[in-house]
Design an enzyme around this catalytic site. Structure first.
Site, PDB file in Angstrom:
ATOM      1  N   ASP A   1       0.929  -1.159  -0.015  1.00 34.67           N
ATOM      2  CA  ASP A   1      -0.023   0.032   0.009  1.00 34.67           C
ATOM      3  C   ASP A   1       0.832   1.231  -0.013  1.00 34.67           C
ATOM      4  OD1 ASP A   1      -1.841   2.258   0.559  1.00 34.67           O
ATOM      5  OD2 ASP A   1      -2.941   0.993   1.741  1.00 34.67           O
TER       6      ASP A   1
ATOM      7  N   ALA B   1     -13.170  -6.639  -3.365  1.00 30.15           N
ATOM      8  CA  ALA B   1     -13.205  -5.257  -3.547  1.00 30.15           C
ATOM      9  C   ALA B   1     -13.860  -4.749  -4.394  1.00 30.15           C
ATOM     10  CB  ALA B   1     -11.787  -4.937  -3.628  1.00 30.15           C
TER      11      ALA B   1
ATOM     12  N   ASP C   1     -16.054 -12.215  -5.399  1.00 33.20           N
ATOM     13  CA  ASP C   1     -17.164 -11.820  -5.014  1.00 33.20           C
ATOM     14  C   ASP C   1     -17.820 -10.629  -5.963  1.00 33.20           C
ATOM     15  OD1 ASP C   1     -19.713 -11.359  -3.312  1.00 33.20           O
ATOM     16  OD2 ASP C   1     -18.973  -9.470  -2.700  1.00 33.20           O
TER      17      ASP C   1
ATOM     18  N   GLU D   1     -20.927  -6.460 -14.282  1.00 32.46           N
ATOM     19  CA  GLU D   1     -21.828  -7.064 -13.095  1.00 32.46           C
ATOM     20  C   GLU D   1     -23.294  -6.474 -13.826  1.00 32.46           C
ATOM     21  OE1 GLU D   1     -21.069  -6.031  -9.267  1.00 32.46           O
ATOM     22  OE2 GLU D   1     -19.223  -7.240  -9.189  1.00 32.46           O
TER      23      GLU D   1
ATOM     24  N   HIS E   1     -21.585 -10.440  -5.407  1.00 32.30           N
ATOM     25  CA  HIS E   1     -21.350  -8.960  -4.951  1.00 32.30           C
ATOM     26  C   HIS E   1     -22.077  -9.112  -3.526  1.00 32.30           C
ATOM     27  CE1 HIS E   1     -19.971  -4.958  -5.820  1.00 32.30           C
ATOM     28  NE2 HIS E   1     -19.906  -4.952  -4.677  1.00 32.30           N
TER      29      HIS E   1
ATOM     30  N   GLY F   1     -20.263  -8.688  -0.561  1.00 32.38           N
ATOM     31  CA  GLY F   1     -19.458  -8.282   0.372  1.00 32.38           C
ATOM     32  C   GLY F   1     -20.057  -7.396   1.797  1.00 32.38           C
ATOM     33  N   ALA F   2     -21.048  -6.930   1.387  1.00 28.17           N
ATOM     34  CA  ALA F   2     -21.888  -5.855   2.247  1.00 28.17           C
ATOM     35  C   ALA F   2     -23.177  -6.435   2.606  1.00 28.17           C
ATOM     36  CB  ALA F   2     -22.037  -4.435   1.635  1.00 28.17           C
TER      37      ALA F   2
END
Length: 531
Positions: free
Chosen positions: A173, A233, A258, A263, A281, A283-284
């Protein structure tokens, strides 16, 4: 009149109640976001729009949103909002990047376990009654090296959880400092080293020009043989075609995705490959996360509409409620300084230089910059605000620079704005007194002390006797009442200025009368947005 907010997607009833409890008129229409024509028809009635992913806030919708001040997205992704159009119209776009951090991080860890132990394939086989125990030989996570690309909010949680699983964690990073890395208990490395050493790689970066295909065909080739790759991500971070080839060749042992480049992903090169785990998708997608982001977006929007606090905005510097209280007078001053120069400058502006001195130099300068630029741009476009002004300035090629310094004069703090054109430089400075009122303290390098009023008159002249009499006499003859009269000069007999705060806007004939005396080099009517 209370602000009015439209909720056009399915949000928690608790979020609706937050708006109501804060005194905001909320209109909960959870299905209207799917009807773009209906949304365009009614959006002009609202100050705020709260959405999830179903509502598409297009340029057409924004064009119809005459009163809209803020769009709040309950979640991270804002691809369904035309942010450029919103910025140009001065509409703040907020998201909720922290409400689903834990949920998304946990999903990445779950996907890592799933691909390490081939859980989905083993489950499908067992449901089919095959009992293929020897077929699904997995690997442990303990002792393995995890390479984390992006060690921000979500990546940082993944690092923490992985260390709890006794994994060795290395992170790539560019914004991660050595000290922070040590506190996190991770090894900071360059990307090539991570690719060469990691047994598992997980991605936690946004999709940008810099991160697009960060795991390209070339970088996938640099990975350790037998690596397993996890992406929860953003789609587009991995070259999916190249990864599919690496999976088929056996260089990559497994993958868990994911998110996908396109999409909804009805087809994809990774589909139907052995030891590839795919989810739509998710993730949340937990009850807790969905509730958290709904409550967070309601709080953020209410705070902005009621107090001016800006949190998690994508097109405006964040300003906390506490900052908004302290900075309020300084933001007003910044706007007035910009407005003065904007009204005084007729030729194209090349650069705006802003100096912050003393106490103001420690404040949120990005927000103050927006105030200055908005003030300057209002003459050309009265509808401009702190959100749209920087966008317009950038489009016009105007360079904005900032300098901050410790206290250097008699004032606890001040702001000085200088604009540069092809013909000249023009500057004005101001401060905020203890009563919270902004004042002009310098114009063209000449020191003054002028209260700022809604209507003002500015004159320049040679420092000679009789100027005050001419100004007073002309104002009196035309029925103009002077509330405040400020004078300044650079030297005896040199250049002098006068700034009059008057009760009402003067008519052009008053300016003509002053100009015909031949005593003034400049006479200018000024107007300021003073609350």
């Amino acid at each position: 009149m209370a602000p009015k907010v439209l909720i056009s997607d399915k949000l928690s009833e608790a979020a609706v109640q937050i708006f109501k409890d804060r005194g905001i008129d909320v209109d909960f229409q959870p299905d209207v976001g799917k009807d773009k024509d209906k949304l365009a028809e009614i959006i002009g009635n609202y100050d705020g729009l709260a959405i999830r992913s179903a509502t598409k806030v297009t340029e057409k919708i924004i064009a119809a949103a005459d009163n809209l001040k803020v769009i709040g997205r309950a979640g991270i992704g804002t691809d369904n909002i035309d942010k450029e159009a919103a910025s140009k119209k001065g509409i703040i776009v907020m998201n909720t990047p922290f409400g689903n951090m834990i949920t998304t991080a946990e999903h990445a860890i779950a996907m890592m376990f799933a691909v390490a132990r081939q859980i989905p394939e083993a489950s499908e086989s067992t449901h089919a009654g095959k009992w293929e125990k020897s077929k699904f030989m997995g690997v442990e996570l303990t002792g393995k090296t995890l390479g984390v690309i992006g060690a921000g909010n979500i990546g940082g949680i993944v690092c923490d959880r992985a260390r709890g699983l006794k994994m060795k964690v290395m992170a790539y990073d560019p914004f991660l400092g050595e000290e922070k890395a040590k506190k996190m208990g991770v090894e900071k490395v360059e990307l090539d080293e991570l690719l060469a050493k990691a047994d598992f790689i997980t991605l936690h970066v946004p999709f940008t020009d810099q991160t697009a295909n960060i795991l390209s065909k070339e970088n996938i080739a640099k990975t350790k043989k037998g690596v397993r790759i996890v992406n929860c991500a953003r789609g587009g971070l991995v070259d999916e075609e190249a990864l599919a080839e690496a999976l088929k060749s056996g260089h990559v042992a497994g993958a868990a995705f994911d998110v996908f480049a396109r999409e909804p992903a009805n087809e994809n090169p990774l589909f139907h490959l052995p030891n590839v785990v795919c989810t739509p998708h998710l993730g949340a997608a937990t009850t807790e996360a969905q509730e958290n982001v709904a409550l967070q977006v309601a709080d953020q929007m209410a705070n902005y509409l009621l107090t001016g606090a800006v949190e998690n905005a994508l097109n405006m510097p964040s300003v906390t409620a506490e900052e908004a209280k302290v900075m309020g007078p300084w933001v007003s001053l910044a706007g007035h300084l910009g407005s003065f120069i904007g009204q005084m400058t007729d030729e194209p502006i090349k650069a705006i230089n802003i100096l912050y001195d003393g106490v103001v130099s420690e404040m949120n300068l990005a927000a103050l910059n927006c105030g200055v630029v908005a003030g300057i741009m209002k003459r050309a476009n009265p509808d401009v605000n702190m959100v749209s002004a920087p966008v317009i300035a950038k489009e016009r090629g105007i360079q904005v620079s900032t300098t901050n310094q410790d206290k250097s004069g008699v004032f606890d703090g001040y702001i000085k704005v200088t604009v540069v054109t092809d013909k000249r430089e023009r500057s004005v400075a101001g401060t905020v007194f203890s009563d919270g009122k902004p004042r002009f303290i310098q114009i063209k390098g000449i020191n003054i002390d002028a209260e700022i009023g809604a209507n003002m008159l500015y004159t320049t002249n040679e420092d000679v006797p009789g100027i005050i009499g001419v100004l007073g006499n002309t104002m009196g003859k035309n029925g103009v009442n002077i509330a405040n009269f400020t004078l300044g000069r650079n030297d005896v007999g040199g250049e002098a200025i006068a700034l009059l705060y008057i009760d009402h806007a003067i008519e052009p004939k008053v300016v003509d009368a002053l100009e015909t005396t031949g005593m003034f080099t400049q006479v200018k009517r000024l107007a300021f947005d003073v609350a």
